[in-house]
Scaffold this motif. Sequence first.
Motif, PDB file in Angstrom:
ATOM      1  N   LEU A  33       0.812  -1.212   0.000  1.00 50.17           N
ATOM      2  CA  LEU A  33       0.000   0.000   0.000  1.00 50.17           C
ATOM      3  C   LEU A  33       0.846   1.263   0.000  1.00 50.17           C
ATOM      4  O   LEU A  33       2.007   1.250   0.425  1.00 50.17           O
ATOM      5  N   SER A  34       0.235   2.356  -0.423  1.00 51.94           N
ATOM      6  CA  SER A  34       0.884   3.663  -0.397  1.00 51.94           C
ATOM      7  C   SER A  34       1.014   4.142   1.038  1.00 51.94           C
ATOM      8  O   SER A  34       0.443   3.571   1.957  1.00 51.94           O
ATOM      9  N   ASN A  35       1.745   5.219   1.212  1.00 50.86           N
ATOM     10  CA  ASN A  35       1.747   5.958   2.451  1.00 50.86           C
ATOM     11  C   ASN A  35       0.320   6.110   2.947  1.00 50.86           C
ATOM     12  O   ASN A  35      -0.573   6.350   2.153  1.00 50.86           O
ATOM     13  N   ASN A  36       0.086   5.982   4.234  1.00 52.07           N
ATOM     14  CA  ASN A  36      -1.265   6.160   4.768  1.00 52.07           C
ATOM     15  C   ASN A  36      -2.149   4.936   4.531  1.00 52.07           C
ATOM     16  O   ASN A  36      -3.343   4.980   4.806  1.00 52.07           O
ATOM     17  N   ASP A  37      -1.579   3.874   3.954  1.00 51.16           N
ATOM     18  CA  ASP A  37      -2.345   2.648   3.674  1.00 51.16           C
ATOM     19  C   ASP A  37      -3.568   2.903   2.798  1.00 51.16           C
ATOM     20  O   ASP A  37      -4.570   2.206   2.923  1.00 51.16           O
ATOM     21  N   GLY A  38      -3.476   3.882   1.898  1.00 49.34           N
ATOM     22  CA  GLY A  38      -4.640   4.235   1.095  1.00 49.34           C
ATOM     23  C   GLY A  38      -4.867   3.380  -0.142  1.00 49.34           C
ATOM     24  O   GLY A  38      -5.948   2.846  -0.350  1.00 49.34           O
TER      25      GLY A  38
END
Length: 426
Positions: A33-38
Amino acid sequence: MPDPIALIDCNNFYVSCERVFDPKLIGVPVVVLSNNDGCAVARSEEAKVLGIKMAQPLFQFRDKVRDHGIRVMSSNYTLYGDMSRRVVDAVGQFSPSFEVYSIDETFVDLSGFGDRYLKQASDMRSTVRELTGIPTCVGVAPTKTLAKLANYAAKKNPIFGGVCDFTDARVADWCMARIAVGEVWGVGAATEGKLRNIGIETVSQLRDLPMSLARKVGTVVLERIVAELQGVRCLDIEEVVPQRKGMAVTRSAGEPMRTFDAVMQAVTAHATQAAYKLRQHGLVAGQVTVFFHTSPFSKTAPQHSASRTIHLKPMTNNTFDMIHAASLCVQKAWKGDRRGNGYAYAKAGVILDDLIREADTPQLLFEFERPRDARLMTALDAVNDRFGKKKIVVASEGFHRPFEVKAEMRSPRYTTRISEVPVIKA
DNA sequence: TCTGGGGTCCTAGGACCC
DNA sequence: TCTGGGGTCCTAGGACCC
C-alpha cells in the motif's frame, strides 16, 4: 547499429523486496500500500490476475483480500531504498555509464561491448537476481524510449525470457505493431485520447506519424517521442544526478479538517518535516507554497482548494522560520470563519522551491548570524534521529494528530535497523 | 482619427512519470 | 466511512522594460 542502451527494471519491486525477506509471500497474492495505507502501489502477479489495479484504493478490494487471502502490507520505504541501492551496485558492475532513473529502474550504456552487448544484458539480469534476490526484466534498444518499450515487451511476453532486444528490427516491428500507443513512455491519458481521435492506436502508427502532425497534436515532447521511436536518439543517459529543484511534504488527513486550527496543525507538521528534509539534503529553500483542499472524490460535499506562495528571505532550512512562513500562508489562504467555513479539507501540503545548497546561501545586507538557531536545529535533529521522529515537536503541531501517517502493516526494516535485522537460530 | 513591437522574466496550470 | 506522494518539464499569458 547505434550504441545500445539497456533499461533494467525490477519486477513488482516493492513486493519483490518483501519476498526476499519473507519467503512465505512467494506464490501468494501480495499488495503493498501507499503511504497512509490508502492505495495499492505494488502488486504481485497473483494480485494483478485478481484484478487489483495500480493506485486502486484498499476499500475497493477489501472483499478480494478476504476471499483470496491477499497479503496486504504497508510500504516500507527504508527497506526499498536500501534494496534499490544494492541493485544499482550490482548493475554498476556491467557498465561504467548508467543512469538511476527511479527507485526500480536504471538505464545502462552498453556501447563499447561490440556484439557482446546482449550477453552483457542477460548476465546483468542474472547477477542482480543472484546478489539481491530481486527479479528484473531488461529491454535493449538504440534509444531510451525504445528501451522502455522493449522492457515492457520483456515483462508482458514470456517468450523473451526476461530480455527483449529491439536492436533486432524484426522483433521491434513485431512488438510495436501490437503494443497500444498509450504504453509509450511520455504518452499519458490526455495525449493518448488525442492520438486515438486521429486514428493512431498502435506504437507503429505513432512512429510513422509525420513530425508536423506530432507537433500539432502535442508539443516538442511528442516530437521527441516520435523521433526516439524511429531510433533517433534525443535523450542521453544522464549519469550525474541533477540538483533537485523542489521538495514537498503532502498528506491526506486521516479525518477531515474542518477548522483553521486543524489545517494549521497539519501544515505545521508538514513544514517541520520539510525543513528537516532540507537539512538532511544540505539545502535551503527560497520559496514555500502551502495548499489544502477538499476531497475531489466526494460528489456531494462542497469543493474548495486554496494555496499561497511566499518568498523566504533569507533563504532557510530552519524549522521555526518554515513554520512561521507556512502559517502566514494558511492565514492568507483561509476563507471565512476560522471555527469552520463549511469545507471538510482532506489534504494539505507544503512545497518548497528555489532550492540551493546551504553553503551557497546568499547573505542579505542586514542579515545577522543566528548561530543558536543552527545549533538548536542540529540538536533537534539529533534527538529525533536517535529517539524516533516526533519525540520533539513544535507545540502548535499538537498532540492529537489526525493527519498522522498510518502504516499498520509495515514489515521490519530488515537491512537498516539493527533491532529489526532477522535473527537466524542455528 | 491613428494607439509599437520585441524582448525577458515569472508564474500558474497541465501533463506526465514512478 | 475509507481514494498516494513526490517529482520534472513545457506552455501560455501577464508584467515589465526600452
